[in-house]
Design a protein around this motif. Sequence first.
Motif, short mmCIF file in Angstrom:
data_model
loop_
_atom_site.label_atom_id
_atom_site.label_comp_id
_atom_site.label_asym_id
_atom_site.label_seq_id
_atom_site.Cartn_x
_atom_site.Cartn_y
_atom_site.Cartn_z
N ARG A 63 12.80 4.37 21.39
CA ARG A 63 12.77 5.82 21.63
C ARG A 63 11.92 6.51 20.56
O ARG A 63 11.14 7.42 20.87
CB ARG A 63 14.18 6.39 21.63
N ILE A 64 12.10 6.10 19.32
CA ILE A 64 11.31 6.70 18.24
C ILE A 64 9.82 6.41 18.45
O ILE A 64 8.98 7.30 18.28
CB ILE A 64 11.79 6.17 16.87
N GLU A 65 9.52 5.20 18.86
CA GLU A 65 8.11 4.85 19.10
C GLU A 65 7.54 5.65 20.27
O GLU A 65 6.41 6.15 20.20
CB GLU A 65 7.99 3.35 19.37
N ASP A 66 8.32 5.81 21.33
CA ASP A 66 7.85 6.61 22.48
C ASP A 66 7.60 8.06 22.07
O ASP A 66 6.60 8.66 22.47
CB ASP A 66 8.88 6.57 23.61
N ASN A 67 8.50 8.63 21.29
CA ASN A 67 8.30 10.01 20.82
C ASN A 67 7.08 10.12 19.93
O ASN A 67 6.34 11.11 19.99
CB ASN A 67 9.54 10.51 20.07
N ALA A 68 6.84 9.13 19.09
CA ALA A 68 5.67 9.16 18.21
C ALA A 68 4.39 9.10 19.02
O ALA A 68 3.42 9.81 18.74
CB ALA A 68 5.73 8.00 17.22
N ARG A 69 4.38 8.26 20.04
CA ARG A 69 3.18 8.16 20.88
C ARG A 69 2.96 9.44 21.69
O ARG A 69 1.85 9.94 21.79
CB ARG A 69 3.30 6.98 21.84
N ARG A 70 4.01 9.96 22.29
CA ARG A 70 3.89 11.11 23.18
C ARG A 70 3.69 12.41 22.41
O ARG A 70 2.75 13.15 22.68
CB ARG A 70 5.14 11.21 24.06
N ASP A 71 4.56 12.70 21.45
CA ASP A 71 4.52 14.00 20.77
C ASP A 71 3.49 14.06 19.65
O ASP A 71 2.83 15.08 19.47
CB ASP A 71 5.90 14.34 20.21
N LEU A 72 3.36 12.99 18.89
CA LEU A 72 2.47 13.00 17.73
C LEU A 72 1.13 12.34 18.00
O LEU A 72 0.28 12.26 17.13
CB LEU A 72 3.16 12.32 16.54
N LYS A 73 0.97 11.83 19.22
CA LYS A 73 -0.28 11.16 19.62
C LYS A 73 -0.62 10.02 18.66
O LYS A 73 -1.77 9.80 18.30
CB LYS A 73 -1.45 12.15 19.68
N MET A 74 0.40 9.28 18.25
CA MET A 74 0.17 8.15 17.35
C MET A 74 -0.08 6.90 18.18
O MET A 74 0.37 6.79 19.32
CB MET A 74 1.39 7.94 16.46
N ALA A 75 -0.80 5.96 17.62
CA ALA A 75 -1.10 4.70 18.29
C ALA A 75 -0.90 3.57 17.29
O ALA A 75 -0.99 3.76 16.08
CB ALA A 75 -2.51 4.70 18.82
N ALA A 76 -0.62 2.40 17.82
CA ALA A 76 -0.43 1.24 16.95
C ALA A 76 -1.74 0.87 16.28
O ALA A 76 -2.84 1.07 16.82
CB ALA A 76 0.08 0.06 17.78
N VAL A 77 -1.63 0.33 15.10
CA VAL A 77 -2.81 -0.07 14.34
C VAL A 77 -3.31 -1.40 14.88
O VAL A 77 -2.55 -2.35 15.04
CB VAL A 77 -2.47 -0.19 12.85
N THR A 78 -4.62 -1.46 15.14
CA THR A 78 -5.24 -2.71 15.60
C THR A 78 -6.27 -3.10 14.56
O THR A 78 -6.77 -2.27 13.79
CB THR A 78 -5.92 -2.51 16.97
N PRO A 79 -6.62 -4.37 14.53
CA PRO A 79 -7.64 -4.79 13.56
C PRO A 79 -8.98 -4.08 13.75
O PRO A 79 -9.72 -3.85 12.79
CB PRO A 79 -7.79 -6.29 13.81
N ALA A 80 -9.29 -3.68 14.97
CA ALA A 80 -10.56 -3.00 15.22
C ALA A 80 -10.56 -1.60 14.60
O ALA A 80 -11.61 -1.08 14.24
CB ALA A 80 -10.81 -2.91 16.71
N ARG A 81 -9.41 -0.99 14.47
CA ARG A 81 -9.33 0.37 13.94
C ARG A 81 -9.01 0.39 12.45
O ARG A 81 -8.93 1.45 11.85
CB ARG A 81 -8.22 1.14 14.67
N THR A 82 -8.83 -0.77 11.86
CA THR A 82 -8.43 -0.82 10.48
C THR A 82 -9.66 -0.80 9.57
O THR A 82 -10.65 -1.51 9.82
CB THR A 82 -7.63 -2.11 10.21
N GLN A 83 -9.62 -0.01 8.55
CA GLN A 83 -10.69 0.04 7.57
C GLN A 83 -10.16 -0.55 6.27
O GLN A 83 -9.11 -0.15 5.78
CB GLN A 83 -11.16 1.48 7.31
N TYR A 84 -10.90 -1.51 5.72
CA TYR A 84 -10.51 -2.15 4.49
C TYR A 84 -11.36 -1.60 3.36
O TYR A 84 -12.59 -1.50 3.49
CB TYR A 84 -10.68 -3.67 4.59
N LEU A 85 -10.72 -1.22 2.30
CA LEU A 85 -11.43 -0.70 1.14
C LEU A 85 -11.48 -1.78 0.08
O LEU A 85 -10.48 -2.42 -0.21
CB LEU A 85 -10.71 0.54 0.59
N THR A 86 -12.64 -1.96 -0.44
CA THR A 86 -12.78 -2.93 -1.52
C THR A 86 -13.16 -2.20 -2.78
O THR A 86 -13.82 -1.14 -2.73
CB THR A 86 -13.86 -3.98 -1.18
#
Length: 90
Positions: A63-86
Amino acid sequence: MSGRINFVLTVFLVACALSLVNAQYQSRRLFIELERAQAAARQLDIDWAQLQLDQSTLGKHARIEDNARRDLKMAAVTPARTQYLTQGTK
């Protein structure tokens, strides 16, 4: 003398009768108060059970995850969207 004893006994009998009536009235009043308190306790138990059910429902991960996706427009982190800082070298 006999008339005086009869009068005293009559007064004593009336006082005992009034005392008995008062005791019964108090007993009934206290019983009604006890019943009301027990009914209130039962209602509080029902409310507590409902609140526990609501808490378990509202705290579920899905339920918390559904609310985060719907209300806060959050999405799960994928390797393609991840930025690594060196750390840069000097």
